[in-house]
Enzyme design. Sequence first.
Site, mmCIF file in Angstrom:
data_model
loop_
_atom_site.group_PDB
_atom_site.id
_atom_site.type_symbol
_atom_site.label_atom_id
_atom_site.label_comp_id
_atom_site.label_asym_id
_atom_site.label_seq_id
_atom_site.Cartn_x
_atom_site.Cartn_y
_atom_site.Cartn_z
ATOM 1 C CG HIS A 1 -0.396 0.067 2.527
ATOM 2 N ND1 HIS A 1 0.186 -1.009 3.140
ATOM 3 C CD2 HIS A 1 -0.283 1.090 3.400
ATOM 4 C CE1 HIS A 1 0.620 -0.669 4.334
ATOM 5 N NE2 HIS A 1 0.346 0.623 4.518
ATOM 6 C CE1 TYR B 1 -0.873 4.456 11.358
ATOM 7 C CE2 TYR B 1 -1.110 5.420 9.177
ATOM 8 C CZ TYR B 1 -1.301 4.372 10.048
ATOM 9 O OH TYR B 1 -1.901 3.231 9.609
#
Length: 140
Positions: A67, A132
Amino acid sequence: MSKDKIEDAIYTRRYIYNFHYHLIWVTKYRNPTFTSEALVNEMKEILTTVAADNEIVIEHMEVMPDHVHLLLTCSPQFFIPKAVKIFKGNTARWLFLRHPELKSELWGGHLWDPSYCIVTVSDRSEQQVREYIRNQKQKN
């Protein structure tokens, strides 16, 4: 509107904006396609080029084996589904041209799953999203 400068805003002739989007999309069947550092770097290069060609600013990115994460900003007139289509379509086209072997490894020759996730990011949470994305590779 106040004449004070809005921190981190982008100023144009007609409007001022400060939009941030966290965009995530996955490979078809979550196939771990981006396993080599060379392919990851090539993907980042293509993403940077596509963004520049479309006046989209990628603030942070990470390419994982299955991803992609982008923190981006673009003009308020830019239709976000169009941006997703541009990123997914151009990256697949360029990768298949440069690496025809990838197409044979994928079922049906599709690189990306048709779905995606996009989240608006406020000034308060922007740093959290950056961290993140930055720490994605450390989790695996």
